[in-house]
Scaffold this motif. Structure first.
Motif: not given
Lengths: 329, 681
Positions: A27, A297, A30-32, B523-524, A289-290, B527-528, A286, B520, B531-532, B621, A274
């Protein structure tokens, strides 16, 4: 037994520590992430007094993200241990409030499908074992295998397509009908119950396969054991052999596994919730997390990790309780 | 058809009998018992399991479909398909042209940009005030706009000298030099002002009163001050044109005229705020001509040059006879019932000037003259009827199979009648709609011979995408399982063989990974990667690596358990006694004995991995568009409306995923039963 339990609990704490560390590292990197987005949003406001970099530094300090991974994790851990889980970034309420808002929907959903699963899968498994290699057995085996192999999202979409689109019996998504607020309390309950039909059906379909196979395997094992042969040799009626001698012994593994899966009922069904937009904890997590919402989270993952560990512990302890032959050491 | 030869049979039987009798056989002779190798035994048991065979055949077909299918299937996974569709399109746009476009008449004259840019508003002002001519003062030139015909205006530059201002105005009196203490006056001298100025002027700016007039001053360059005063009446700003000028100006203003003559020169008034300025204008030189008329040539799509346009517009002047020459051809323009018609040298009608423009919706002028006329006529009729829409039939260029225009053998366009609808928009424009064949992306085409499963929302062929998607889905399953098994064997093998603290450490690690919630975490990670903005192929790699890392724990646990059991058996004691290397003991003697269980767990694991992968891709994802996997194909139609309408896309794919996983599970089950018949109770 108390000593064993204590030892297991200590192990659980150690495992939990490392599990949460791995999650935190993910976590954190996370880039952005949420903080960056928030800083950008604040810096682009018409009369923003600080630049993006300044906001970022500010927010990082505010959220404890400026200490590096390890110190940050320890800070999180310190507050988490005393029950301070912080405020959810994505839901903008305290984490525990969001948890209370959502977990009971998840529990209701889980409980309904759990009961349905037991009612359907256990008798089917027993019947299949009784008539091994018969048509019923093959049929049940194939059905259970198909149920195991169905992707949750496909089952959900299929059910939606059949019951919502084609037949129009249920709403596609959501938890409440459009005139929910005009209903009385009982009507509200019925409305929510109606919206829970498809999700719980989905959960039941994807979970009965495993339990059915488990029941069948264990029933077969019991049916091939010596005491069943003895009972049959004695001339005990087949009905009594199955229902009295065999089934009660099959209950041992069943009760232990089902007992172990009880904590999981609180964990929520991420995909199903979801897809059906049920405001349960799975759906909430969910979204969190996104959106890189670290507090929620972390809380959710810690929560389900604890549930998993607790489930394993309960299974092992129940084994000793139910089956007197088993000694824990 | 073969005949049964009894003699040959008997003969062969007797020879075998003699053979058997000659070599004496013991009761426990191995030749008496048909012995199968362990592998064949497993195979035989496997073959007997109908479900396992079904699973194997399904898998073979699926593999052939996914890996060989694309070789013979004509389409690629990212190939976009187009189709011709008859759509009701905005064919043309008609409007009353009210904006004025300028065409150069004399490019040698420099024009001020502000004047050119404000031409439209200047013309509008002239129309409001019903003026035929307007003067725009500027420095050092002035500009004059003249109306030469309805909707045609010229812009000319001219010398312009400001002579006087009428009304209450701030007039520049002169410049005061604070060193010489004198004033150089602009027009009329005021006696005694210099002395007063010397007394009163202090600092940068200010004001003083002299003879009841308030003078204000501001410091200019080099100790000089600019003096201004607010004056009423006629204030001369230049040299006095002569006695009686002031009276002449006032008389002309009272008469309400815009210009007057004085001493043989024409002076022009320009209204500026509450004041009127008086200018002496020179000879105007026309620089540009502005018009809201457009040229509609009789020949379809013929473009006329800007030189032609300026020439024809200049020819509309009252003084000219309408003849003009453009691009070395001479034409005549005539005013016929309020419309300007251009004739060529032979007297044939060449074009028409009109404020009503009809253009294709794209803005190009490629419509037939008679169609334009018909549209104009219908709009007129529509306006008379007071309706907002009208439908009529007219010929349009016909379109062929592929939407192209059709020509006859002489190269002329072929026409066919089409229904045309005109609708007035709220903005006052008229939109002309008709059916046209268009080249569009073939979205959501239903199954057909060309596309057995139709196309999806991006115009991709669903069948091709299912094939390529199958490649990735199956590949992900195998790669992940291989990673899991390798990691699991190494970790489990080490833990099981060495025991002690190594075992303890590795098993705690296994516990940690066992406890990590897979979905999860994935999913994380997804999402990473979102974002990248990771490349989709890289995403695939990362996803496979992550899934492999997450899944090795169960394999390690199984391997360790088996090894703990096997370690105590005699053959392992033997390897120890013969001094075989540790590495060989683990990997050559222990691991092969774990293989059966490993193969079973791996086979069933592939199904699970495919499920996880498709779920992640479904959530958006995992692997991303345009790369196809079974999950992304379903994801592309997962919105409520697409799901409802395009079931022919997602149902086959969902069934395919289920079928694959079922097949892997059947095969895994069959393998377990075949390896270990005791488990099949």
């Amino acid at each position: 037994m108390a000593k064993y339990t204590l030892k297991r609990l200590l192990y659980c704490v150690v495992i939990l520590f490392f599990v949460m560390f791995i999650v935190y590292v993910l976590m954190y990197n996370m880039p952005t992430g949420f903080v960056e987005q928030k800083a950008r949003e604040l810096a682009s406001r018409p009369n923003a007094l600080k630049s993006y970099a300044e906001w970022l530094a500010d927010l990082n300090a505010q959220y404890g993200m400026d200490k590096g991974v390890i110190l940050g994790y320890l800070t999180w851990l310190k507050s988490a241990v005393v029950g301070n889980w912080g405020d959810s970034w994505a839901w903008t309420v305290p984490v525990l409030t969001e948890f209370h808002n959502t977990v009971w929907y998840s529990f209701a959903l889980g409980l309904v499908s759990f009961v349905l699963e037991i009612i359907i899968a256990v008798p089917l498994g027993i019947v299949a074992a009784k008539k091994q290699y018969g048509f019923t057995d093959y049929f049940a085996s194939i059905i259970s295998m198909i149920c195991i192999s169905l992707p949750t999202f496909f089952v959900a979409t299929l059910l939606k397509y059949i019951f919502s689109v084609q037949l129009g019996w249920f709403d596609l998504t959501g938890m409440q009908g459009r005139d929910y607020l005009n209903l009385d309390d009982f009507g509200k309950f019925l409305d929510i119950a109606k919206h829970f039909v498809l999700p719980s059906l989905t959960l039941t379909i994807v979970s009965i396969g495993g339990l059915m196979r488990f029941t069948r395997t264990n029933m077969l094992e019991v049916l091939n054991s010596d005491y069943v042969r003895t009972a049959r040799a004695k001339g005990v009626p087949e009905k009594r052999v199955i229902n009295y001698h065999a089934f009660r012994n099959t209950l041992i593994p069943l009760v232990t596994t089902l007992g172990g899966s009880l904590p999981g009922l609180f964990g929520g069904a991420l995909i199903t919730e979801t897809l059906f937009a049920i405001r349960g904890i799975g759906y909430a997590s969910y979204i969190s997390m996104t959106q890189a919402d670290i507090p929620f989270t972390m809380f959710y993952l810690a929560f389900i990790s604890i549930l998993t560990l607790l489930g394993n512990l309960i299974t092992d302890l129940l084994y000793a309780v139910v089956d007197p032959r088993v000694r824990l050491s | 058809m073969s005949t049964y030869d009894l003699n040959a049979r008997l003969k062969s039987r007797s020879t075998t009998q003699t053979k058997n009798t000659t070599s004496e056989m013991a009761l426990d002779d191995v030749a008496r018992v048909k012995v199968l190798s362990p592998g064949r035994k497993v195979f035989k048991r496997f073959i007997r399991n109908r479900l396992a065979v079904f699973g194997s055949i399904t898998l073979i077909i699926l593999f052939a479909f996914s890996f060989l299918g694309p070789l013979v299937y004509p389409y690629g996974q990212k190939q976009i398909f187009y189709t011709f569709e008859i759509q009701n399109v905005n064919y043309a746009l008609a409007k009353q042209n009210t904006t004025y476009n300028g065409y150069d008449v004399d490019t040698s004259i420099e024009l001020e940009r502000t004047v050119v840019n404000s031409m439209n508003s200047s013309i509008m002002k002239m129309q409001e005030n019903n003026l035929d001519s307007m003067l725009i003062p500027g420095e050092p030139y002035g500009y004059q706009i003249d109306k030469i015909a309805d909707g045609v205006y010229t812009l000319s530059a001219l010398d312009l000298q400001s002579i006087a201002t009428v009304g209450e105005a701030s007039v520049e009196i002169g410049t005061y030099d604070s060193i010489k203490k004198t004033i150089s006056f602009t027009s009329t001298e005021v006696a005694g002002l210099a002395e007063e100025a010397a007394k009163s002027i202090k600092g940068k700016d200010g004001s003083f009163t002299f003879n009841g007039v308030e003078y204000s001053y501001t410091r200019g360059a080099a100790k000089s001050y600019v003096l201004t005063a607010v004056m009423d009446g006629v204030n001369l700003t230049a040299q006095d044109p002569g006695k009686g000028f002031t009276e002449a100006v006032q008389k002309a203003i009272q008469a309400g005229s815009t210009s007057f003559e004085f001493n043989g020169k024409t002076y022009t008034f320009v209204q500026k705020g509450n004041n009127t300025n008086v200018y002496l204008a020179g000879e105007p030189n026309t620089a540009k001509v502005y018009t809201c008329l457009t040229v509609d040539t009789l020949v379809t799509g013929q473009q006329v040059s800007n030189a032609f346009k300026s020439a024809v517009l200049m020819a509309l002047k009252d003084s000219s006879n309408g003849a003009f020459e453009a691009d070395d051809v001479s034409y005549t323009v005539r005013n016929e019932d309020g419309a300007f018609v251009i004739y060529d040298a032979d007297g044939n009608m060449f074009a028409e000037l009109d404020t009503f423009t009809v253009r294709r919706y794209t803005g190009e002028d490629s419509m037939d003259f008679d169609l334009k006329e018909a549209i104009a006529a219908n709009i007129m009729q529509m306006n008379e009827e007071g309706s907002k829409t009208i439908t009529f039939e007219h010929r349009l260029p016909s379109q062929g199979e592929n939407g192209e225009y059709v020509y006859d053998e002489n190269g002329n366009l072929l026409y066919s009648n089409a229904e045309i609808q005109i609708t007035q928009r709220n903005t006052g424009e008229y939109v002309i709609n008709c059916d046209q064949k268009n080249y569009v992306i073939d979205r959501y085409a239903p199954p057909s011979f060309a596309h057995p499963l139709g196309t999806d929302g991006d115009g991709f062929d669903v069948m091709a995408r299912i094939m390529y998607g199958g490649r990735i889905s199956l590949m992900v399953g195998f790669v992940v399982i291989i990673i899991e098994v390798i990691l699991g064997i190494i970790m489990g093998g080490i833990a099981g063989y060495y025991g002690g603290w190594v075992d303890n450490l590795i098993m705690r690690l296994v516990d940690v990974f066992y406890c990590l919630p897979m979905l999860p975490i994935m999913i994380i990670i997804g999402a990473m990667m979102d974002a990248a903005r990771m490349d989709t192929y890289l995403r695939l790699m990362v996803m496979m690596a992550a899934l492999g890392l997450m899944g090795w724990a169960s394999v390690a646990r199984l391997v360790r358990g088996q090894i703990l059991m096997l370690r105590e058996q005699e053959f392992m004691v033997a390897t120890e006694a013969t001094g075989i290397r540790v590495r060989d003991r683990i990997f050559r003697h222990l691991i092969p004995n774990v293989m059966p269980q490993l193969i079973v767990i791996a086979t069933m694991g592939i199904g699970g991995v495919i499920l996880t992968e498709s779920t992640l891709s479904f959530l958006g994802l995992g692997v991303k568009h345009p790369l196809a996997t079974w999950g992304t194909i379903i994801n592309s139609v997962s919105s409520a409306s697409a799901m409802a309408h395009y079931a022919f896309i997602w149902i086959p794919v969902g069934l395919l995923i289920s079928l694959t996983v079922v097949a892997f599970n059947f095969v895994g089950d069959g393998l377990r039963d075949a390896y270990d018949p005791k488990s099949k109770k």
